[in-house]
Design an enzyme around this catalytic site. Structure first.
Site, PDB file in Angstrom:
ATOM      1  N   HIS A  60       0.997  -1.157   0.080  1.00 51.42           N
ATOM      2  CA  HIS A  60      -0.113   0.116  -0.004  1.00 51.42           C
ATOM      3  C   HIS A  60       0.830   1.191  -0.139  1.00 51.42           C
ATOM      4  O   HIS A  60       0.403   2.476   0.640  1.00 51.42           O
ATOM      5  CB  HIS A  60      -0.793  -0.029   0.951  1.00 51.42           C
ATOM      6  CG  HIS A  60      -2.049  -1.050   1.308  1.00 51.42           C
ATOM      7  ND1 HIS A  60      -3.131  -1.023   1.022  1.00 51.42           N
ATOM      8  CD2 HIS A  60      -1.893  -2.189   1.625  1.00 51.42           C
ATOM      9  CE1 HIS A  60      -3.982  -1.874   0.908  1.00 51.42           C
ATOM     10  NE2 HIS A  60      -3.255  -3.021   1.276  1.00 51.42           N
ATOM     11  N   ASN A 133     -10.237  -2.615   3.106  1.00 54.26           N
ATOM     12  CA  ASN A 133     -10.005  -2.520   1.415  1.00 54.26           C
ATOM     13  C   ASN A 133     -11.252  -2.149   0.628  1.00 54.26           C
ATOM     14  O   ASN A 133     -12.292  -2.136   1.424  1.00 54.26           O
ATOM     15  CB  ASN A 133      -9.600  -3.985   0.872  1.00 54.26           C
ATOM     16  CG  ASN A 133      -8.143  -4.133   0.946  1.00 54.26           C
ATOM     17  OD1 ASN A 133      -7.210  -3.213   1.225  1.00 54.26           O
ATOM     18  ND2 ASN A 133      -7.477  -5.491   0.944  1.00 54.26           N
TER      19      ASN A 133
HETATM   20  C1  HEM Z   1      -1.999 -10.621   7.873  1.00 56.39           C
HETATM   21  C2  HEM Z   1      -2.195  -9.959   6.911  1.00 56.39           C
HETATM   22  C3  HEM Z   1      -1.442  -8.534   6.781  1.00 56.39           C
HETATM   23  C4  HEM Z   1      -0.351  -8.092   7.184  1.00 56.39           C
HETATM   24  C5  HEM Z   1       0.757  -8.888   7.912  1.00 56.39           C
HETATM   25  C6  HEM Z   1      -0.107  -6.743   6.689  1.00 56.39           C
HETATM   26  C7  HEM Z   1       0.922  -5.861   6.764  1.00 56.39           C
HETATM   27  C8  HEM Z   1       0.670  -4.524   6.403  1.00 56.39           C
HETATM   28  C9  HEM Z   1       1.484  -3.564   6.379  1.00 56.39           C
HETATM   29  C10 HEM Z   1       2.977  -3.918   7.174  1.00 56.39           C
HETATM   30  C11 HEM Z   1       1.352  -2.254   5.954  1.00 56.39           C
HETATM   31  C12 HEM Z   1       2.142  -1.036   5.800  1.00 56.39           C
HETATM   32  C13 HEM Z   1       1.886  -0.284   7.153  1.00 56.39           C
HETATM   33  C14 HEM Z   1       2.721   0.864   7.371  1.00 56.39           C
HETATM   34  O1  HEM Z   1       3.781   1.015   6.939  1.00 56.39           O
HETATM   35  O2  HEM Z   1       2.025   2.121   7.766  1.00 56.39           O
HETATM   36  C15 HEM Z   1       0.031  -2.563   5.500  1.00 56.39           C
HETATM   37  C16 HEM Z   1      -0.743  -1.601   5.028  1.00 56.39           C
HETATM   38  C17 HEM Z   1      -2.059  -1.637   4.822  1.00 56.39           C
HETATM   39  N1  HEM Z   1      -2.710  -2.796   4.722  1.00 56.39           N
HETATM   40 FE1  HEM Z   1      -2.384  -4.710   5.373  1.00 56.39          FE
HETATM   41  N2  HEM Z   1      -1.583  -6.651   5.879  1.00 56.39           N
HETATM   42  C18 HEM Z   1      -2.173  -7.615   5.832  1.00 56.39           C
HETATM   43  C19 HEM Z   1      -3.382  -7.669   5.525  1.00 56.39           C
HETATM   44  C20 HEM Z   1      -4.235  -6.746   5.175  1.00 56.39           C
HETATM   45  C21 HEM Z   1      -5.789  -6.927   4.885  1.00 56.39           C
HETATM   46  C22 HEM Z   1      -6.612  -8.223   5.008  1.00 56.39           C
HETATM   47  C23 HEM Z   1      -6.261  -5.722   4.597  1.00 56.39           C
HETATM   48  C24 HEM Z   1      -7.545  -5.251   4.142  1.00 56.39           C
HETATM   49  C25 HEM Z   1      -8.930  -5.813   4.392  1.00 56.39           C
HETATM   50  C26 HEM Z   1      -5.076  -4.572   4.718  1.00 56.39           C
HETATM   51  C27 HEM Z   1      -5.258  -3.236   4.208  1.00 56.39           C
HETATM   52  C28 HEM Z   1      -4.020  -2.386   4.389  1.00 56.39           C
HETATM   53  C29 HEM Z   1      -4.125  -0.977   4.065  1.00 56.39           C
HETATM   54  C30 HEM Z   1      -5.387  -0.392   3.747  1.00 56.39           C
HETATM   55  C31 HEM Z   1      -3.194  -0.567   4.116  1.00 56.39           C
HETATM   56  C32 HEM Z   1      -2.565   0.824   3.834  1.00 56.39           C
HETATM   57  C33 HEM Z   1      -2.667   1.657   5.465  1.00 56.39           C
HETATM   58  C34 HEM Z   1      -2.299   3.005   5.135  1.00 56.39           C
HETATM   59  O3  HEM Z   1      -2.976   3.725   4.126  1.00 56.39           O
HETATM   60  O4  HEM Z   1      -1.421   3.441   5.729  1.00 56.39           O
HETATM   61  N3  HEM Z   1      -4.095  -5.427   4.741  1.00 56.39           N
HETATM   62  N4  HEM Z   1      -0.255  -3.819   5.696  1.00 56.39           N
END
Ligand code: HEM
Length: 489
Positions: A60, A133
Site C-alpha cells: 500500500h 479494502n
Molecule cells: C496478515 C495480513 C496482513 C499483514 C501482515 C499486513 C501488513 C501491512 C503492513 C506492514 C502495512 C504497511 C503499514 C505501514 O507501513 O504504515 C500494511 C498496509 C495496509 N494494509 Fe495490510 N496487511 C495484512 C492484511 C491486510 C488486509 C486483509 C487488508 C484489508 C482488508 C489490509 C489493508 C491494508 C491497508 C489499507 C494498508 C494501508 C494503510 C495506510 O493507508 O497507511 N492489509 N499492511
C-alpha cells in the site's frame, strides 16, 4: 534581492536560524576553486536532502488521503457502547487514506489491484482505525501466509518485475484465493476513481454494548457517487497518461466543493450465532450473505478537506487494526490477529517510535496519557509530568474496563486449520459470485484472467490454476481453459 518579489517572509536562514547570504553560489577556495567544508549552508542543505525519504510502506505504498466527517444516522447503542456512535447526529472527524497494494510509491493509480481503505476516526475515547479494502474478502485466511503472498505480487528477486509465474503459482497453491481473485478480475477490479468505489472493514469485529452483550459486525461503506470502473484497456491508457489519476481526482473534487460521501452500513450477528453460521464468520475469504444478515444503515461519511502537506499528513500517516476504542474489539479472525501486531511494528520502523505523536496521527478529540517517553523525535510534550504509574502525584490511572468483551476459547494450542462450518469450502462463494455476474461481465472476467494466466511459463501451474476455477463453477473453468489455450497457440 529583487524588487519584484514579496519579501515579507524575511531572509532565508539555516536550520539554526542564521541568515543565509547566498543560496545560489557555494563557497569556493578562490574563483573557480574547489568548495570549502566551512560552507555550512551547502553541507546542511545536501545532508537534509539526502534524508528526505522514509521507507515506503511495504504494501500500500501508493496512496492519497483526505479529512472528513462521520455522522451517525441510526441508534446503535443496543450493539455498542462506543461513544462516537452513541447519538444520532453526532459527528466525528476522520482521515481516510486510499491506496493500491502492490505498486511502489512511484507507480500508477489505474491498476488492477485491491484499493486500501484506511479510515481513522478521531473519537473522544481515542482514535479508532478501520484498515480495510474496497473488497469484502481477501486472498488468504491466515496471517502467516501474508509475506509469501506479497512476495508474489511484488518484484521477483531475479527479474526485478512482477512475474505471472509467481502470482499464479501461489494462487493456484492457495485455493482459498479463488473468491478474491474472481472479484479482482471482474469489473470492480479497477475502480475509475477512489470516489467511485465502496469500502469495507473486511474482517469481522466485535461490538459490545453497555450491558456487556457481544455482537460480531462487518462494515460496508457504499459510495454515494455510484460505482464506476475502468476496463483493462482504459486503465492501461490512463496509467500511462496520468499515473496520478485517482489522487488528482480526489483532491480536485474536494477543492471544487464536490465532497465525496459514503453511506455507512453494518451487518450484525449476535455473538451466540457465530458457532452455527453456515460459513465460518471469522474466515476473511468469505462474506456473510445479505439474506442472512441484512445491512443496516448507521451513518454517513463525507470527505471535505484536503491535506496541506502530503509528506506530513499522508506519507507519515499511520493506521492500525489494533487501534480500538471502548465498545469495539477484534474477532479471532487469524488474519486480523496477525495484523494487530504487524502495523504498529511497521510504524515504528517506517515513521519511528513517536509516530503516534504527529499531528495527523495523534488523537484530536482527546489526548494520549501514559508513561511512554523519549525516543527519536520526542518533542517533550509531557514537560515535567511523572512518567510512571501508579503514582500519587495526580498522574493518569487505569480504568479497569477492558475495551471489548472476553472471547470463549477451548482445546489445545496447535497449528490448526481454520475450522470449517457446514457450507464452507474454498470455492462455494467464488462460484456464487461468478454466477451473479452478467454475461458481459463474465466475458470480461474470462478475458482479464486468461490474458494474465496465459503469461505463465509452466503448463502444470496453468492447469492447477484453472482446476481451482472449475471447482468454483464448471463453466467458469471450461471457458478459462479454452481462452487460455487460444492465447497460447
Ligand atoms: C496478515 C495480513 C496482513 C499483514 C501482515 C499486513 C501488513 C501491512 C503492513 C506492514 C502495512 C504497511 C503499514 C505501514 O507501513 O504504515 C500494511 C498496509 C495496509 N494494509 Fe495490510 N496487511 C495484512 C492484511 C491486510 C488486509 C486483509 C487488508 C484489508 C482488508 C489490509 C489493508 C491494508 C491497508 C489499507 C494498508 C494501508 C494503510 C495506510 O493507508 O497507511 N492489509 N499492511
Amino acid at each position: 534581492m529583487s524588487e519584484q518579489f514579496d519579501n515579507t517572509a524575511g531572509p532565508l536562514t539555516t536550520e539554526s536560524g542564521a541568515p543565509i547570504s547566498n543560496n545560489n553560489q557555494s563557497e569556493a577556495a578562490g574563483v573557480g576553486g574547489p568548495l570549502l567544508i566551512q560552507d555550512q549552508v551547502l553541507l546542511e542543505k545536501l545532508a537534509h536532502f539526502n534524508r528526505e525519504r522514509i521507507p515506503e510502506r511495504v504494501v500500500h505504498a501508493r496512496g492519497a488521503g483526505a479529512y472528513g466527517t462521520f455522522t451517525v444516522t441510526a441508534d446503535v447503542t443496543k450493539y455498542t457502547k462506543a461513544k462516537f456512535l452513541s447519538q444520532v447526529g453526532k459527528e466525528t472527524e476522520t482521515f481516510l487514506r486510499f491506496s493500491t497494494v502492490a505498486d511502489s510509491l512511484g507507480g500508477a493509480d489505474a491498476r488492477r489491484d485491491p484499493r486500501g481503505w484506511a479510515l481513522k476516526f478521531y473519537t473522544e475515547e481515542g482514535n479508532y482505525d478501520l484498515v480495510g479494502n474496497n473488497t469484502p474478502v481477501f486472498f488468504i485466511r491466515d496471517a502467516i501466509k501474508f509475506p509469501d503472498f506479497i512476495h508474489t505480487q511484488k518484484r521477483d528477486p531475479y527479474t526485478g518485475s512482477q512475474e505471472a509465474d509467481n502470482v499464479w503459482d501461489f494462487w493456484s497453491l492457495s485455493p482459498e484465493s479463488v473468491h478474491q481473485v474472481t472479484w479482482l478480475f471482474g469489473d470492480r477490479g479497477i475502480p475509475a476513481s477512489y470516489r467511485h468505489m465502496d469500502g469495507f472493514g473486511s474482517h469481522t469485529f466485535q461490538w459490545v454494548n453497555e450491558a456487556g452483550e457481544q455482537f460480531w459486525v462487518k462494515y460496508h461503506f457504499k459510495t454515494d457517487q455510484g460505482i464506476k470502473n475502468l476496463t483493462q484497456d482504459e486503465a492501461n491508457k490512463l496509467a500511462g497518461e496520468d499515473p496520478d489519476s485517482h489522487q488528482r481526482d480526489l483532491r480536485e473534487s474536494i477543492e471544487r466543493g464536490d465532497f465525496p460521501s459514503w453511506t455507512v452500513q453494518v451487518q450484525i450477528m449476535p455473538a451466540a450465532e457465530a458457532a452455527t453460521y453456515r460459513y465460518n464468520p471469522f474466515d476473511l475469504t468469505k462474506v456473510w450473505l445479505n439474506e442472512d444478515y441484512p445491512r443496516i444503515t448507521i451513518g454517513k461519511l463525507e470527505l471535505n478537506r484536503n491535506p496541506e502537506n502530503i509528506f506530513a499528513e499522508v506519507e507519515q500517516s499511520i493506521f492500525s487494526p489494533a487501534h480500538f476504542v471502548p465498545g469495539i474489539g477484534p474477532s479471532p479472525d487469524k488474519m486480523l490477529q496477525g495484523r494487530l501486531f504487524a502495523y504498529g511494528d511497521a510504524h515504528r520502523y517506517r515513521v519511528g517510535i513517536n509516530a503516534d505523536h504527529l499531528p495527523v496521527n495523534r488523537p484530536h478529540a482527546t489526548e494520549a496519557r501514559n508513561g511512554n517517553r523519549d525516543g527519536q523525535g520526542y518533542d517533550g510534550r509531557h514537560g515535567r509530568q511523572k512518567n510512571y504509574e501508579p503514582n500519587s502525584f495526580g498522574g493518569p490511572y487505569e480504568t479497569g474496563q477492558p475495551l471489548w468483551g472476553p472471547t470463549q476459547v477451548s482445546g489445545l494450542t496447535g497449528e490448526w486449520e481454520t475450522p470449517k462450518h457446514a457450507e464452507d469450502d474454498d470455492f462455494v462463494q467464488a462460484g456464487k459470485l461468478y454466477r451473479l455476474m452478467s454475461e458481459d461481465e463474465q466475458d470480461r472476467l474470462i478475458a482479464n484472467l486468461s490474458g494474465f494466466i496465459a503469461k505463465v511459463s509452466r503448463e502444470d501451474i496453468i492447469e492447477r490454476a484453472i482446476a481451482n476455477f472449475a471447482k468454483a463453477d464448471e463453466n467458469y473453468g471450461k471457458r478459462l481453459a479454452v481462452a487460455v489455450a487460444e492465447l497460447r497457440k
